[in-house]
Design a protein around this motif. Structure first.
Motif, PDB file in Angstrom:
ATOM      1  N   TYR A  80      20.665 -52.046 -27.952  1.00  0.00           N
ATOM      2  CA  TYR A  80      19.459 -51.605 -27.368  1.00  0.00           C
ATOM      3  C   TYR A  80      19.681 -50.153 -26.289  1.00  0.00           C
ATOM      4  N   TYR A  81      20.910 -49.796 -26.440  1.00  0.00           N
ATOM      5  CA  TYR A  81      21.117 -48.283 -26.039  1.00  0.00           C
ATOM      6  C   TYR A  81      20.741 -47.271 -27.052  1.00  0.00           C
ATOM      7  N   ALA A  82      20.526 -47.578 -28.255  1.00  0.00           N
ATOM      8  CA  ALA A  82      20.110 -46.784 -29.359  1.00  0.00           C
ATOM      9  C   ALA A  82      18.580 -46.605 -29.563  1.00  0.00           C
ATOM     10  N   ARG A  83      18.011 -47.164 -28.494  1.00  0.00           N
ATOM     11  CA  ARG A  83      16.520 -47.097 -28.487  1.00  0.00           C
ATOM     12  C   ARG A  83      16.029 -46.980 -26.846  1.00  0.00           C
ATOM     13  N   PHE A  84      15.362 -46.109 -26.722  1.00  0.00           N
ATOM     14  CA  PHE A  84      14.739 -45.554 -25.339  1.00  0.00           C
ATOM     15  C   PHE A  84      13.533 -44.951 -25.437  1.00  0.00           C
ATOM     16  N   HIS A  85      12.913 -44.565 -24.011  1.00  0.00           N
ATOM     17  CA  HIS A  85      11.914 -43.861 -23.710  1.00  0.00           C
ATOM     18  C   HIS A  85      12.301 -42.831 -22.903  1.00  0.00           C
ATOM     19  N   ASP A  86      11.758 -41.309 -23.152  1.00  0.00           N
ATOM     20  CA  ASP A  86      12.112 -40.424 -22.340  1.00  0.00           C
ATOM     21  C   ASP A  86      10.950 -40.338 -21.485  1.00  0.00           C
ATOM     22  N   LEU A  87      11.418 -40.733 -20.005  1.00  0.00           N
ATOM     23  CA  LEU A  87      10.214 -40.538 -18.954  1.00  0.00           C
ATOM     24  C   LEU A  87       9.399 -39.355 -18.854  1.00  0.00           C
ATOM     25  N   ARG A  88      10.211 -38.240 -19.201  1.00  0.00           N
ATOM     26  CA  ARG A  88       9.223 -36.984 -19.141  1.00  0.00           C
ATOM     27  C   ARG A  88       8.151 -36.834 -20.153  1.00  0.00           C
ATOM     28  N   LYS A  89       8.570 -37.355 -21.330  1.00  0.00           N
ATOM     29  CA  LYS A  89       7.636 -37.258 -22.277  1.00  0.00           C
ATOM     30  C   LYS A  89       6.561 -38.324 -22.319  1.00  0.00           C
ATOM     31  N   GLU A  90       6.828 -39.508 -22.088  1.00  0.00           N
ATOM     32  CA  GLU A  90       5.857 -40.465 -21.779  1.00  0.00           C
ATOM     33  C   GLU A  90       4.718 -39.996 -20.342  1.00  0.00           C
ATOM     34  N   SER A 124       0.468 -48.812 -13.886  1.00  0.00           N
ATOM     35  CA  SER A 124      -0.749 -49.188 -13.247  1.00  0.00           C
ATOM     36  C   SER A 124      -2.066 -48.492 -13.766  1.00  0.00           C
ATOM     37  N   ASP A 125      -1.777 -46.945 -13.943  1.00  0.00           N
ATOM     38  CA  ASP A 125      -2.675 -46.329 -14.527  1.00  0.00           C
ATOM     39  C   ASP A 125      -3.265 -46.670 -15.780  1.00  0.00           C
ATOM     40  N   GLY A 126      -2.713 -47.627 -16.366  1.00  0.00           N
ATOM     41  CA  GLY A 126      -3.246 -48.176 -17.838  1.00  0.00           C
ATOM     42  C   GLY A 126      -2.717 -47.649 -19.070  1.00  0.00           C
ATOM     43  N   PHE A 127      -1.648 -47.063 -18.948  1.00  0.00           N
ATOM     44  CA  PHE A 127      -1.109 -46.208 -19.794  1.00  0.00           C
ATOM     45  C   PHE A 127       0.148 -47.189 -20.347  1.00  0.00           C
ATOM     46  N   ARG A 128       0.652 -46.975 -21.795  1.00  0.00           N
ATOM     47  CA  ARG A 128       1.950 -47.927 -22.287  1.00  0.00           C
ATOM     48  C   ARG A 128       2.777 -46.694 -22.730  1.00  0.00           C
ATOM     49  N   LEU A 129       4.021 -47.211 -22.809  1.00  0.00           N
ATOM     50  CA  LEU A 129       5.147 -46.272 -23.373  1.00  0.00           C
ATOM     51  C   LEU A 129       4.976 -46.564 -24.745  1.00  0.00           C
ATOM     52  N   GLU A 130       4.577 -45.247 -25.362  1.00  0.00           N
ATOM     53  CA  GLU A 130       4.227 -45.242 -26.945  1.00  0.00           C
ATOM     54  C   GLU A 130       5.218 -44.111 -27.463  1.00  0.00           C
ATOM     55  N   LEU A 131       6.249 -43.629 -27.165  1.00  0.00           N
ATOM     56  CA  LEU A 131       6.974 -42.630 -27.579  1.00  0.00           C
ATOM     57  C   LEU A 131       8.480 -42.830 -27.625  1.00  0.00           C
ATOM     58  N   PRO A 132       8.911 -43.935 -28.469  1.00  0.00           N
ATOM     59  CA  PRO A 132      10.217 -44.383 -28.574  1.00  0.00           C
ATOM     60  C   PRO A 132      11.083 -43.428 -29.203  1.00  0.00           C
ATOM     61  N   GLU A 133      12.302 -43.363 -28.612  1.00  0.00           N
ATOM     62  CA  GLU A 133      13.233 -42.553 -29.008  1.00  0.00           C
ATOM     63  C   GLU A 133      14.492 -43.388 -29.798  1.00  0.00           C
ATOM     64  N   THR A 134      14.948 -43.033 -31.054  1.00  0.00           N
ATOM     65  CA  THR A 134      16.175 -43.723 -31.372  1.00  0.00           C
ATOM     66  C   THR A 134      17.398 -42.648 -31.548  1.00  0.00           C
ATOM     67  N   VAL A 135      18.504 -43.399 -31.494  1.00  0.00           N
ATOM     68  CA  VAL A 135      19.850 -42.775 -31.778  1.00  0.00           C
ATOM     69  C   VAL A 135      20.420 -43.162 -32.947  1.00  0.00           C
ATOM     70  N   ASP A 136      20.459 -42.206 -33.981  1.00  0.00           N
ATOM     71  CA  ASP A 136      21.343 -42.596 -35.410  1.00  0.00           C
ATOM     72  C   ASP A 136      22.546 -42.839 -35.090  1.00  0.00           C
ATOM     73  N   LEU A 137      23.120 -43.942 -35.536  1.00  0.00           N
ATOM     74  CA  LEU A 137      24.490 -44.207 -35.538  1.00  0.00           C
ATOM     75  C   LEU A 137      25.287 -43.984 -36.681  1.00  0.00           C
ATOM     76  N   VAL A 138      24.542 -43.951 -37.796  1.00  0.00           N
ATOM     77  CA  VAL A 138      25.080 -44.004 -39.211  1.00  0.00           C
ATOM     78  C   VAL A 138      24.509 -42.551 -39.880  1.00  0.00           C
ATOM     79  N   LEU A 139      25.594 -41.691 -40.263  1.00  0.00           N
ATOM     80  CA  LEU A 139      25.150 -40.528 -41.105  1.00  0.00           C
ATOM     81  C   LEU A 139      24.606 -40.857 -42.514  1.00  0.00           C
ATOM     82  N   GLU A 140      23.282 -40.524 -42.986  1.00  0.00           N
ATOM     83  CA  GLU A 140      22.985 -40.823 -44.183  1.00  0.00           C
ATOM     84  C   GLU A 140      23.282 -39.663 -45.089  1.00  0.00           C
TER      85      GLU A 140
END
Length: 621
Positions: A119-129, A181-197
């Motif tokens: 769960y540390y590889a997925r998060f939301h950036d409060l400034r973007k939200e 409370s203002d009726g918004f949802r967190l909709e911009l998830p960030e991911t951390v890639d742990l494997v180089l493709e």
């Protein structure tokens, strides 16, 4: 998208800089704070603060708390005590900006070989939200640069309690709850890639130049995975690591790295002079053209070979020119820990020149990451009478090597350094201050080298000690006639490294073709080096070293003057000394030097102006 479940405000402090520079100084995490919010009722259900004990550079002031891995486990247990499953997709961390996770937690965990929970590889950036939630208001907010900007826009008073350290995480929780409370949802998830493709790049691809960096000073044995680990926390594009090669086809300690966005590129630039082991790595901007020149392929053969879906590519060097795919398959399939090549003979690609002649190199594919240590364990094993060198490789290196091998080799495409003026040696005496000085025995002296030996042969001979050589620390010694003397001086990163190198490599054999020469290896100091070079002999007969040295130009009307600027050529970069070229300027006839003094020695004659209308390039190496 989070419309139910839980969000957790996470605040990170390090022992160094904060704010926008958080994590840019490589300081360790010393404080973590969490506030868990139930999204369904918008209520705080749990809070925890943890002091984290640094382990790399412990200090008396920071000896409270637990190591990072213990703190991470303690929060996991705390979340479960709240009847919250942190591994559920409905649980997300929220941070104030990107640095807390991308520039602090993930790089530190990687350097300490810790595995963070998923769960540390997925998060939301409060400034973007925050910007997404309120961007359509009649008076949209300005881009926030700090948490206080969001509090001010929303009219939320900042926390003023007694707990100074928890103030920021509590303010974060207030902003999150207002967004909910203002009726918004967190909709911009960030991911951390742990494997180089892995991926294939064509010379016809369009590359965003704002997403590229050049990393310089890498250990010569670094793989694309090592470089991806250096940038852990930032998302590297598919096939986005391209190791650079010297004109001789050897890795030169540089790599071009392509990120998924400019935002990640900008964070990568803040890792300038961060470390891989004891070595600091320089990070600079680069262009899309730079990346394509290294990673871009133009042959169908390379594209077909690389499209087989292998996770591991190994480069073989030193193969007999008549080696066959069957010999390569047998090389990996026999002995301890046998490993199967992907797709059999189709997974072996021999590198050939434009005329079809073999180069002694080949690339081999393996299907999974677990095959890598098994394959590389055969480093220096024999095929026939030849020992084979093995290196972890990349798609970009395959493209680079094949592109170069197919270039026509003509005298015009292989320029040679002009011959020096008659009587002038293309070497310079090295004074004490140029290499090193002092009584610390952090150097080694090699004696008995084959006269044909190059820097690469010395690195191969030193083997695991090559990683302890300082930048530009290999110095080849030439005699007064400009011929190899069979000696070299090596500057190590510590006295311990020099001692162990001398202990374990003294009187060991150096293989050079079919020759076997035993080499004498002695520990010495910088003063010892200079004593050998200058002690007991006159400057005119002193040995010369392939390292920067002073050339003094004498002009009839001007007297002694300094040499023109020194230009460093990338052959190869750390830990090997690069080539150094002096570029004497063209002077009118009235300013042509009558003599040149090499390292303070006797003046040497210079041909008249008519004999040399353009000054030659004196190669110092």
């Amino acid at each position: 998208m989070i419309s139910g479940g839980w969000v957790c405000a996470l605040h990170v402090r390090t022992a160094g800089l904060g704010g926008a520079a958080l994590g840019s100084d490589e300081e360790e995490v010393v404080y973590l704070a969490y506030i868990v919010i139930d999204v369904s009722n918008n209520q705080v259900i749990g809070e925890r603060e943890y002091a984290v004990r640094p382990t790399r550079r412990p200090s008396e002031e920071l000896q409270t708390g637990q190591p990072l891995e213990v703190v991470v486990q303690q929060f996991d247990e705390f979340a479960r005590s709240l009847q919250v499953d942190p591994h559920s997709p409905l649980f997300r961390l929220v941070t104030d900006g990107q640095p807390p996770l991308r520039q602090c937690l993930h790089p530190e965990a990687c350097s300490k070989e810790l595995t963070l929970p998923a769960y540390y590889a997925r998060f939301h950036d409060l400034r973007k939200e925050f910007m997404r939630a309120y961007a359509l208001r009649a008076v949209p907010p300005p881009e926030p640069t700090a948490l206080q900007d969001m509090l001010t826009y929303l009219g939320i008073p900042p926390y003023t309690g007694d707990n100074f350290y928890a103030a920021e995480v509590k303010d974060m929780a207030s902003v999150i709850r207002r967004i909910i409370s203002d009726g918004f949802r967190l909709e911009l998830p960030e991911t951390v890639d742990l494997v180089l493709e892995t991926g294939i790049c064509s010379k016809d691809d369009e590359i965003d130049g704002n997403c590229i960096v050049r990393a310089r000073g890498l250990p010569w044995q670094s793989s694309d995975q090592d470089i991806a680990k250096f940038f852990r926390g930032l998302n590297v594009a598919k096939g986005g690591v391209a190791l650079c090669l010297s004109p001789q086809g050897r890795r030169n300690g540089e790599a071009l790295v392509r990120f998924v966005s400019q935002e990640h590129r900008d964070m990568a630039l803040k890792r300038h002079k961060h470390h891989i082991g004891p070595r600091y790595i320089e990070v600079y901007r680069a262009s899309g053209e730079d990346f394509l020149s290294v990673a871009g392929g133009a042959t169908c053969e390379a594209a077909a070979f690389l499209s087989r879906g292998a996770q591991v590519i190994v480069r073989m060097r030193g193969l007999p020119y008549d080696a066959t795919p069957a010999q390569v398959l047998d090389f990996f399939a026999t002995g301890d820990d046998p490993v199967q090549v992907l797709d059999g003979a189709e997974g072996v690609l021999f590198v050939r020149r434009a005329d079809g002649r073999a180069t002694g190199d080949a690339f081999v594919l393996f299907s999974k990451e677990e095959d890598s240590p098994k394959a590389l364990s055969r480093h220096r094993k024999l095929i026939g009478q030849r020992y084979i060198e093995l290196f972890r490789s990349t798609t970009a290196e395959v493209q680079q090597v094949l592109n170069r091998s197919l270039e026509p080799r003509t005298p015009a495409s292989t320029p040679a350094a002009p011959a020096p003026a008659e009587g002038l040696l293309p070497v310079a005496l090295v004074p004490q201050h140029v290499i090193t000085s002092g009584t610390a025995k952090d150097c080694v002296r090699l004696r008995g080298l084959p006269y044909e030996a190059q820097v690469e042969n010395i690195l191969t001979f030193l083997d695991e000690f090559a990683k302890n050589i300082v930048v530009q620390g290999v110095h080849m010694v030439y005699n007064a006639q400009g011929h190899p003397s069979g000696e070299a001086f090596i500057q190590m990163d510590s006295e311990t490294s020099a001692f162990l190198c001398a202990q374990q490599k003294h009187h060991r054999n150096m293989a050079f073709g079919k020759k076997q020469r035993y080499i004498e290896v002695f520990q010495c100091s910088g003063d010892d080096m200079n004593l050998v070079l200058t002690g007991g002999v006159t400057p005119a007969t002193s040995p010369k070293v392939l390292s920067p040295g002073p050339l003094t130009y004498y002009y009839p009307t001007m007297g002694p003057t300094l040499p023109p600027p020194l230009v460093y050529w990338t052959y190869p970069t750390p830990p090997v000394s690069p080539a150094h070229y002096y570029h004497p300027p063209h002077h009118p006839q009235t300013m042509m030097p009558d003599v040149v003094s090499v390292g303070g020695g006797s003046p040497l004659p210079i041909p008249p102006p008519a004999a040399c209308p353009e000054w030659p390039i004196y190669m110092v190496n």
